[in-house]
Write a protein that holds these residues in place. Structure first.
Motif, PDB file in Angstrom:
ATOM      1  N   VAL A   8      -6.998   7.793  -1.771  1.00 50.26           N
ATOM      2  CA  VAL A   8      -5.794   7.165  -1.243  1.00 50.26           C
ATOM      3  C   VAL A   8      -5.994   7.098   0.263  1.00 50.26           C
ATOM      4  O   VAL A   8      -6.247   8.115   0.904  1.00 50.26           O
ATOM      5  N   THR A   9      -5.895   5.884   0.800  1.00 48.25           N
ATOM      6  CA  THR A   9      -6.116   5.691   2.228  1.00 48.25           C
ATOM      7  C   THR A   9      -4.927   4.968   2.835  1.00 48.25           C
ATOM      8  O   THR A   9      -4.102   4.404   2.120  1.00 48.25           O
ATOM      9  N   GLY A  10      -4.850   4.974   4.149  1.00 49.28           N
ATOM     10  CA  GLY A  10      -3.790   4.278   4.861  1.00 49.28           C
ATOM     11  C   GLY A  10      -4.369   3.229   5.779  1.00 49.28           C
ATOM     12  O   GLY A  10      -5.473   3.385   6.300  1.00 49.28           O
ATOM     13  N   SER A  14       1.337  -3.512   7.512  1.00 51.20           N
ATOM     14  CA  SER A  14       2.435  -3.189   6.603  1.00 51.20           C
ATOM     15  C   SER A  14       2.514  -4.148   5.428  1.00 51.20           C
ATOM     16  O   SER A  14       3.241  -3.901   4.482  1.00 51.20           O
ATOM     17  N   ASP A  16      -0.172  -5.161   3.534  1.00 51.52           N
ATOM     18  CA  ASP A  16      -1.373  -5.052   2.711  1.00 51.52           C
ATOM     19  C   ASP A  16      -0.960  -4.975   1.240  1.00 51.52           C
ATOM     20  O   ASP A  16      -0.255  -4.055   0.827  1.00 51.52           O
ATOM     21  N   ASN A  18      -2.411  -4.039  -1.274  1.00 54.31           N
ATOM     22  CA  ASN A  18      -2.894  -2.860  -1.994  1.00 54.31           C
ATOM     23  C   ASN A  18      -2.155  -1.589  -1.559  1.00 54.31           C
ATOM     24  O   ASN A  18      -2.548  -0.495  -1.908  1.00 54.31           O
ATOM     25  N   SER A  19      -1.076  -1.750  -0.792  1.00 57.55           N
ATOM     26  CA  SER A  19      -0.324  -0.605  -0.284  1.00 57.55           C
ATOM     27  C   SER A  19       1.033  -0.434  -0.955  1.00 57.55           C
ATOM     28  O   SER A  19       1.875   0.291  -0.445  1.00 57.55           O
ATOM     29  N   TYR A  20       1.253  -1.089  -2.075  1.00 63.44           N
ATOM     30  CA  TYR A  20       2.566  -1.024  -2.727  1.00 63.44           C
ATOM     31  C   TYR A  20       2.601   0.059  -3.794  1.00 63.44           C
ATOM     32  O   TYR A  20       1.707   0.165  -4.627  1.00 63.44           O
ATOM     33  N   TRP A  21       3.682   0.837  -3.743  1.00 62.22           N
ATOM     34  CA  TRP A  21       3.898   1.940  -4.679  1.00 62.22           C
ATOM     35  C   TRP A  21       5.273   1.785  -5.306  1.00 62.22           C
ATOM     36  O   TRP A  21       6.217   1.382  -4.644  1.00 62.22           O
ATOM     37  N   HIS A  47       1.010   3.684  -8.005  1.00 61.14           N
ATOM     38  CA  HIS A  47       0.379   2.563  -7.308  1.00 61.14           C
ATOM     39  C   HIS A  47       0.492   1.310  -8.168  1.00 61.14           C
ATOM     40  O   HIS A  47       0.150   1.314  -9.351  1.00 61.14           O
ATOM     41  N   GLN A 124     -10.200   2.486   7.238  1.00 57.28           N
ATOM     42  CA  GLN A 124      -9.073   3.036   6.483  1.00 57.28           C
ATOM     43  C   GLN A 124      -8.940   4.520   6.806  1.00 57.28           C
ATOM     44  O   GLN A 124      -9.926   5.228   6.966  1.00 57.28           O
ATOM     45  N   TRP A 139       7.108   9.027   6.722  1.00 58.02           N
ATOM     46  CA  TRP A 139       6.764   7.765   6.061  1.00 58.02           C
ATOM     47  C   TRP A 139       7.994   6.869   6.048  1.00 58.02           C
ATOM     48  O   TRP A 139       9.117   7.350   5.964  1.00 58.02           O
TER      49      TRP A 139
END
Length: 159
Positions: A8-10, A14, A16, A18-21, A47, A124, A139
């Motif tokens: 899991v990377t950051g 905002s 991206d 691939n950043s949705y949870w 995820h 990342q 967060w």
């Protein structure tokens, strides 16, 4: 190194994809769709693209040597190490609020500092667990779909 589970990377962006949870309740179904998330409530974060849950356990993270955070499980089903407590200042997690996520099983805070990976995920940042609450643990939801609670069918007054 580490557990061999999905990293899991950051990233800074905002938007991206691939950043949705998705926020979910514990496996007992304690979180109904559209119901506000209470401060202190336990949740799972799944995820969107992989169906894996945000997870941590007692493995050192590869860059900072904090606690590894990974993505685990299949189709949103994992184990007890996927459960996090939402820590916020009011009664509910509000859209604009910065919140903390404290892991139930290991009591670390979901964190990100400045450590960046090289090849193949250059740029990342490592997401990891830290034992203390600090400015690296906040967060904020930057994008998303916020669903209103369903109308109670018993109170429906239209024909």
């Amino acid at each position: 190194t580490g557990s061999g589970q999905q990293s899991v990377t950051g990233v800074e962006a905002s938007d991206d994809a691939n950043s949705y949870w998705r926020i979910r309740g514990k496996s007992d179904g304690s979180c109904q769709r559209g119901t506000p998330v209470k401060c202190g409530q336990t949740i799972r974060l799944t995820h969107i693209n992989t169906g894996k849950n945000l997870h941590t356990h007692h493995f050192p993270s590869p860059l900072s040597n904090n606690q590894e955070v990974s993505a685990f499980g299949d189709d949103g089903e994992g184990d007890d190490l996927d459960i996090w407590i939402v820590q916020c200042s009011g009664t509910y997690w509000e859209r604009e609020d910065a919140v903390r996520f404290k892991h139930v099983g290991t009591e670390v805070f979901l964190s990100i500092t400045g450590e960046q990976y090289g090849h193949p995920i250059r740029g990342q940042r490592e997401v990891h667990g830290m034992p203390t609450a600090n400015h690296h643990n906040y967060w904020k939801a930057m994008e998303g779909v916020f669903i209103k609670p369903s109308i109670d069918p018993a109170k429906h007054d239209e024909l």
